[in-house]
Structures are given as structure tokens and as C-alpha cells.
Design an enzyme around this catalytic site. Structure first.
Site, PDB file in Angstrom:
ATOM      1  N   SER A 118       0.840  -1.192   0.000  1.00 52.99           N
ATOM      2  CA  SER A 118       0.000   0.000   0.000  1.00 52.99           C
ATOM      3  C   SER A 118       0.872   1.238   0.000  1.00 52.99           C
ATOM      4  CB  SER A 118      -0.889  -0.003   1.256  1.00 52.99           C
ATOM      5  OG  SER A 118      -1.543   1.231   1.450  1.00 52.99           O
ATOM      6  N   TYR A 153      -2.880  -0.937  10.120  1.00 50.23           N
ATOM      7  CA  TYR A 153      -2.794  -1.093   8.668  1.00 50.23           C
ATOM      8  C   TYR A 153      -1.358  -0.893   8.182  1.00 50.23           C
ATOM      9  CZ  TYR A 153      -4.341  -0.785   3.797  1.00 50.23           C
ATOM     10  OH  TYR A 153      -4.535  -1.011   2.445  1.00 50.23           O
TER      11      TYR A 153
END
Length: 273
Positions: free
Chosen positions: A144, A157
Site C-alpha cells: 500500500s 494497517y
């Protein structure tokens, strides 16, 4: 880099294929003539993805929770039964969890790590033997933008996506010279449902939750179809890393220039306190 990694006639396994980037990758691979094994925890999403695929390809559907150790270990036998081999593993399945570290429960933190990190590790372990049987194969791991930077409110995350990045780099070095290559992907803001489906702290006020989701969605602008094309072009060129979107490219540059001081600059750009 040698000849292109041609996708026509190959077989790809995609996790998280029931929506978002996973579905877009399935459609883009199908357009290239690639046979597909589609995996997702959402059976209805899988069915919708499969319904959008053109005829003439070998397509199998597999309901899978990538955090389930036994289910992942059993999947290679299903793939062998449905397909002659496997050439491409795309570890795309992922979830989001918002909230500062002290707000996030340990159970929710473990839930996210189980999917975003252990799903990648276990799928890779389960399918590496099958990939090695192919004359040439590739593993594609979705990290990401938050595998490059770590903003506040993203402790869980960012932990998972930095880990996917490190795992992918080390694995690529271990597999260097073999028939299996690795590509790690850093998407920026792609217009998926990840913000809407993200878990938030249970004690967060409804209006604060709604405000947080709206803010997150405002950054998700790149069409999944465009993201899929960028990713597959990188795979075809055997690139070890791909930044998806202008935001990812800008942030990667800023992090390189200011590795310990990028956040105040980004916070101003994003108009965050």
C-alpha cells in the site's frame, strides 16, 4: 529484463477477487487471455466477478478466508483439480482498521494482521511449490501507500503493509535466479469500498465515524481498472516494485527525501490537523 512475461494462456490465482482491485485484475487478466482461479470470502462477489468474464477461459471460484490456516493449506489441491498448473499468484485480499493505537483493540489488530499479513505469507507458502512447477511464474503482493509512509490513525494497517513490503523484498532476494519472480505493489488511493468496510473503534461516536470514512473516501480517486492495468503492465515487464497512482509516486519521493520528517509536510498537504 528480457522478454515480456506473457499472460495469455497462463493461469492466475487472485485473492480478494470479489470486488475492487481484485475484480479489476481478474477482468484485465481475462482480456489478456489468462485463465483464472478466483478466491474471496464473499461468494456473491465472486459470482459477480465470474459473470463479467468473457467465455472461453478456464475459471474456477473458491470461497476462502485467507486468515484461515487450514483453508489456505487445502486450497492448492483445489487449484490442481481445476487447473493444469499455476503461473501467477496475486495476494490482493486485504482489510482496513482505523483508529489510533490506544483506541484499537488487540482483537481487531490481530484480525487485520491475520488477513493482510498472514494471508500473504500462508498463501505464498502454500503455492510456492506449485509455482515452481511452472517454467516461469510470478508472485504479486499488494502492499500500500501505507507500506511507504505511516500516518497517525493507521498503526495496524501500516504495520501490516510495511510487513508485506519487507516480506516481498526478502522473498525476491531469496528467489533471485529461480523461475519465480516477485512484484510488490504500492497502490495509492484507489476507488474501492475499503474505507466503507473498514473497522473502527467501538467507542467512536457515529458522527466521528462518518466523518472519518468520508475523509478516507475523498482520497480514493483512481479507478480500479486503471490500477489493474498499471499493475499488470509492471508484471509483464517483471518489475520488482510498482507505485500505483500519482499520489503513491509523490509520497514515495517525499519519503525518500524526508524519511523522518515527511508527515508534517503531508499533513499540511492533506489539510489534516
Amino acid at each position: 529484463m528480457g522478454a515480456r512475461f506473457e499472460l495469455a494462456g497462463r493461469t492466475a490465482l487472485i485473492t480478494g477477487a470479489g470486488s475492487g482491485i481484485g475484480r479489476a485484475l481478474a477482468l484485465a487478466l481475462a482480456r489478456r487471455g489468462c485463465n483464472l482461479a478466483l478466491a474471496d470470502i464473499d461468494a456473491s462477489g465472486l459470482a459477480e466477478t465470474a459473470a463479467r468474464l468473457p467465455a472461453g477461459l478456464r475459471v474456477s471460484r473458491h470461497r476462502l478466508d485467507v486468515s484461515d490456516r487450514e483453508a489456505v493449506a487445502a486450497l492448492p489441491a483445489e487449484i490442481r483439480a481445476a487447473h493444469p498448473g499455476l503461473d501467477l499468484l496475486v495476494n490482493n485480499a486485504g482489510v482496513a482498521l482505523g483508529g489510533r493505537f490506544e483506541q484499537v483493540s488487540e482483537a481487531d489488530f490481530e484480525w487485520l494482521i491475520g488477513i493482510n499479513l498472514w494471508g500473504v505469507v500462508r498463501m505464498t507458502r502454500a503455492f510456492l511449490p506449485l509455482l515452481r512447477e511452472s517454467p516461469e511464474a510470478r508472485i504479486v503482493n499488494l502492499s500500500s501507500l501505507y507500506g511507504l509512509i505511516a500516518p497517525p490513525g493507521q498503526t495496524a494497517y501500516a504495520t501490516s503493509k510495511f510487513a508485506v513490503r519487507g516480506f516481498s523484498h526478502a522473498l525476491a532476494h531469496e528467489l533471485a535466479g529461480s523461475t519465480v519472480g516477485v512484484t510488490v505493489v504500492h497502490p495509492g488511493g484507489v476507488a474501492t469500498r475499503i474505507a466503507d468496510s473498514a473497522r473502527l473503534p467501538a467507542d467512536l461516536a457515529p458522527e466521528e465515524s462518518a466523518r472519518g470514512r468520508a475523509q478516507a473516501n475523498s482520497y480514493l480517486k483512481l479507478a480500479p481498472a486503471r490500477a489493474a492495468e498499471i499493475i499488470l503492465t509492471a508484471v509483464e515487464r517483471r518489475r520488482p516494485r510498482v507505485l500505483v497512482g500519482t499520489d503513491a509516486r509523490i509520497v514515495a519521493l517525499l519519503e525518500r527525501l524526508m524519511p523522518a520528517a515527511y508527515w508534517p509536510v503531508l499533513a499540511r498537504l492533506m489539510r489534516q490537523p
